[in-house]
Scaffold this motif. Structure first.
Motif, PDB file in Angstrom:
ATOM      1  N   LEU A   2      -0.784   1.588  -0.798  1.00  0.00           N
ATOM      2  CA  LEU A   2      -1.608   2.993  -0.358  1.00  0.00           C
ATOM      3  C   LEU A   2      -2.727   3.122  -1.569  1.00  0.00           C
ATOM      4  O   LEU A   2      -3.572   3.526  -1.567  1.00  0.00           O
ATOM      5  CB  LEU A   2      -0.674   3.964  -0.201  1.00  0.00           C
ATOM      6  N   HIS A   4      -4.242   0.881  -2.994  1.00  0.00           N
ATOM      7  CA  HIS A   4      -5.570  -0.029  -2.929  1.00  0.00           C
ATOM      8  C   HIS A   4      -6.249   0.279  -1.548  1.00  0.00           C
ATOM      9  O   HIS A   4      -7.355   0.006  -1.524  1.00  0.00           O
ATOM     10  CB  HIS A   4      -5.055  -1.614  -2.913  1.00  0.00           C
ATOM     11  N   ASP A   5      -5.500   0.806  -0.671  1.00  0.00           N
ATOM     12  CA  ASP A   5      -6.192   1.076   0.816  1.00  0.00           C
ATOM     13  C   ASP A   5      -5.465   2.304   1.446  1.00  0.00           C
ATOM     14  O   ASP A   5      -4.511   2.245   2.266  1.00  0.00           O
ATOM     15  CB  ASP A   5      -5.808  -0.004   1.664  1.00  0.00           C
ATOM     16  N   ARG A   7      -6.600   4.269   3.498  1.00  0.00           N
ATOM     17  CA  ARG A   7      -7.196   4.185   4.953  1.00  0.00           C
ATOM     18  C   ARG A   7      -6.287   3.170   5.825  1.00  0.00           C
ATOM     19  O   ARG A   7      -6.436   3.323   7.017  1.00  0.00           O
ATOM     20  CB  ARG A   7      -8.505   4.021   5.124  1.00  0.00           C
ATOM     21  N   ILE A   8      -5.319   2.549   5.305  1.00  0.00           N
ATOM     22  CA  ILE A   8      -4.517   1.594   6.209  1.00  0.00           C
ATOM     23  C   ILE A   8      -3.692   2.352   7.355  1.00  0.00           C
ATOM     24  O   ILE A   8      -3.250   3.670   6.926  1.00  0.00           O
ATOM     25  CB  ILE A   8      -3.611   0.650   5.240  1.00  0.00           C
ATOM     26  N   ASP A  12      -0.177  -0.783  10.568  1.00  0.00           N
ATOM     27  CA  ASP A  12      -0.212  -1.767   9.259  1.00  0.00           C
ATOM     28  C   ASP A  12       0.849  -1.404   8.092  1.00  0.00           C
ATOM     29  O   ASP A  12       1.233  -2.694   7.735  1.00  0.00           O
ATOM     30  CB  ASP A  12      -1.680  -1.935   9.241  1.00  0.00           C
ATOM     31  N   THR A  40      -5.906  11.596   0.343  1.00  0.00           N
ATOM     32  CA  THR A  40      -6.733  10.681   0.135  1.00  0.00           C
ATOM     33  C   THR A  40      -8.141  11.036  -0.036  1.00  0.00           C
ATOM     34  O   THR A  40      -8.486  12.303   0.395  1.00  0.00           O
ATOM     35  CB  THR A  40      -6.627  10.001   1.464  1.00  0.00           C
TER      36      THR A  40
END
Length: 60
Positions: A2, A4-5, A7-8, A12, A40
């Protein structure tokens, strides 16, 4: 993951960590409630500094 991304999608993320979506979502919710996940936020660049900038955000 999370970090690193952020918005995953839950589906996924669940697949990446070997969980089904339901338990993965519950774990995320517990981490948010415990203050481990603070939220986020987008990380923006000023690459288009010559262009007029108008930003907005929504939350649910």
């Amino acid at each position: 993951m999370l970090e690193h991304d952020g918005r995953i999608s839950n589906a996924d993320l669940a697949a990446a960590v070997g969980l089904t979506p339901g338990p993965c979502l519950r774990r995320l919710q517990r981490l948010e409630a415990a203050g481990v996940i603070l939220g986020t936020a987008p990380r923006l660049t000023r690459r288009l500094s010559a262009a007029p900038s108008s930003w907005f955000s929504t939350s649910s």
